[in-house]
Scaffold this active site. Sequence first.
Site, PDB file in Angstrom:
ATOM      1  N   ASP A  71      11.314  14.059  12.412  1.00 26.03           N
ATOM      2  CA  ASP A  71      12.239  15.311  11.420  1.00 26.03           C
ATOM      3  C   ASP A  71      12.047  15.188  10.046  1.00 26.03           C
ATOM      4  O   ASP A  71      13.595  15.788  10.000  1.00 26.03           O
ATOM      5  CB  ASP A  71      13.169  15.481  12.502  1.00 26.03           C
ATOM      6  CG  ASP A  71      12.419  15.825  14.058  1.00 26.03           C
ATOM      7  OD1 ASP A  71      11.487  16.252  14.377  1.00 26.03           O
ATOM      8  OD2 ASP A  71      13.294  14.629  14.935  1.00 26.03           O
TER       9      ASP A  71
ATOM     10  N   HIS B 129       5.517  21.087  13.146  1.00 26.94           N
ATOM     11  CA  HIS B 129       6.113  21.246  11.903  1.00 26.94           C
ATOM     12  C   HIS B 129       5.977  22.547  11.450  1.00 26.94           C
ATOM     13  O   HIS B 129       5.974  23.704  12.484  1.00 26.94           O
ATOM     14  CB  HIS B 129       4.675  20.903  10.831  1.00 26.94           C
ATOM     15  CG  HIS B 129       4.180  19.396  10.910  1.00 26.94           C
ATOM     16  ND1 HIS B 129       3.109  18.846  10.091  1.00 26.94           N
ATOM     17  CD2 HIS B 129       5.342  18.577  10.648  1.00 26.94           C
ATOM     18  CE1 HIS B 129       3.628  17.807  10.201  1.00 26.94           C
ATOM     19  NE2 HIS B 129       4.156  17.041  10.183  1.00 26.94           N
TER      20      HIS B 129
ATOM     21  N   ARG C  11      -9.029   4.299  30.485  1.00 26.11           N
ATOM     22  CA  ARG C  11     -10.871   3.957  30.154  1.00 26.11           C
ATOM     23  C   ARG C  11     -11.194   4.720  31.116  1.00 26.11           C
ATOM     24  O   ARG C  11     -11.139   5.578  30.705  1.00 26.11           O
ATOM     25  CB  ARG C  11     -12.061   2.484  29.983  1.00 26.11           C
ATOM     26  CG  ARG C  11     -11.370   2.406  28.402  1.00 26.11           C
ATOM     27  CD  ARG C  11     -11.367   0.399  28.315  1.00 26.11           C
ATOM     28  NE  ARG C  11     -10.290   0.226  29.529  1.00 26.11           N
ATOM     29  CZ  ARG C  11     -10.982  -0.764  30.050  1.00 26.11           C
ATOM     30  NH1 ARG C  11     -11.950  -2.063  29.376  1.00 26.11           N
ATOM     31  NH2 ARG C  11      -9.971  -1.604  30.926  1.00 26.11           N
TER      32      ARG C  11
ATOM     33  N   ARG D 268      16.007  20.740  21.152  1.00 31.32           N
ATOM     34  CA  ARG D 268      17.125  19.638  22.006  1.00 31.32           C
ATOM     35  C   ARG D 268      18.017  19.530  20.675  1.00 31.32           C
ATOM     36  O   ARG D 268      17.256  19.079  19.624  1.00 31.32           O
ATOM     37  CB  ARG D 268      16.837  18.382  22.427  1.00 31.32           C
ATOM     38  CG  ARG D 268      16.456  18.160  23.899  1.00 31.32           C
ATOM     39  CD  ARG D 268      15.455  16.972  23.904  1.00 31.32           C
ATOM     40  NE  ARG D 268      14.234  17.027  23.683  1.00 31.32           N
ATOM     41  CZ  ARG D 268      13.862  15.468  23.402  1.00 31.32           C
ATOM     42  NH1 ARG D 268      13.993  14.801  24.660  1.00 31.32           N
ATOM     43  NH2 ARG D 268      12.734  14.906  23.255  1.00 31.32           N
TER      44      ARG D 268
END
Length: 444
Positions: A15, A43, A153, A315
């Site tokens: 951020d 973003h 995997r 948050r």
Amino acid sequence: MNTHATAVVGLQWGDEGKGKIVDLLTSRHDVIVRYNGGANAGHSVQVGSERYALHLVPSGILHPDKICVIGNGVVVDPEKLLQEIDGLRQRGIEVGSNLLISDRAHVVMPYHKEQDAALEDFMAGITRDDAGSLAIGTTRRGIGPAYGDKVDRSTAIRMGDLLDAAYLRERLHVICGLRTRELKALGVQAPPLDPEALAKRFGEAGERLRPHITDTVYGLHDAVKAGKRMLFEGANASLLDIDHGTYPYVTSSNCSTLGIPAGTGLPMRNIGRVLGIMKAYSTRVGGGPFPTELLDAIGDGIRTRGREFGTTTGRPRRVGWLDLVAVRYACMICGTTGIACTLLDVLSGVDELKICTGYRLPDGRVSDRFIPDAHRLTDATAVYETLPGWSEPIRDASDRKALPENARRYLDRIEALLQLPIEMVGVGPDRRQTLEAASMASHA
Ligand code: IMP
């Protein structure tokens, strides 16, 4: 070395305002590449009066004639990606051959999100005296479990697999049996996972994404050979790097620039410039040690003025003084060549500013080295230098020389302590409120 290639990377815990800097640099590059993380990143980019919140699609998509690449190191939630693509198209943004997705990028499946949430809930119930609960405070986007499958995997699904219906079905039958048992063990009360339904749902998502799914490794090498200017957009940030961050309170990918070669297939020598993005103070979302954390009114003021609430989860972010021990370490591992200092305007009105220059260790020694281990970092106490603040608003400043004297002193001191130039300074949310080195050339 390709001096036209730039990497943009967060130097703290995320951020830092990378979106705006990437957006600003996009016009000077041809190919924009994501190499790590997934929909845990967020973003937000302001273009004119429009605000776009992007999680998976590189923000370069907002510029016509740029190629955007989601590299093999990213974990892709195909449904979330399709939602983002649809949302962009509805607003008139073209998403076609300008978006390439690696066929080797791993898929985030719904059970990864369930696993992420269930593990977090389970760990939240376990507390340690010195560090609160054992929950990481993840974004619950399934990032850790998806990377976990990549490493395991035999239970992984890659974007290319979505294009082969029979193979996808076969794999999901095995995975769903196992996962249902694992989820039950974590306390999830839900019907067993349905492999047929998941195969249909994700096969369809794959078909919609088919035009974009390709071998991006050759594509990127071709672009380099053709002299294209590449911009690497790091998601999350260096101190959340799985190997070099504050483990285990980190994300599950190499989000420092060290993730670029593995996450794209391009060697590091292709990158000439590494621009490290550093907020003028520190923030952190989720758990983990934070030596410069402010739990007082100064912190509350910075949180409010800086609108420090998560783009992905909403948050409230934890806020603290600038920690240059941490930033110096991040610059070291990322090979940073210059700094963009963002959100400087948020500090206007704070009487005195503190910069952390060292950590006091339990034995009394002061160290200038970062401690990339959550357990040991908890024992470190920040040692500060105090600088005078400034009261003037700075959003209208046109260059660094026009900033109040104490703001210039703050930036000068950061440069001296990091031994790196500050090439850009963010003084407001708009793209134009960024002071660049060219306009700072007259700065003594
Ligand atoms: P995960 O990536 O969802 O597994 O979360 C692991 C940790 O990284 C949590 O503390 C998240 O809050 C943090 N995190 C992940 N991505 C970002 C980001 O883009 N910005 C800030 N914090 C992030």
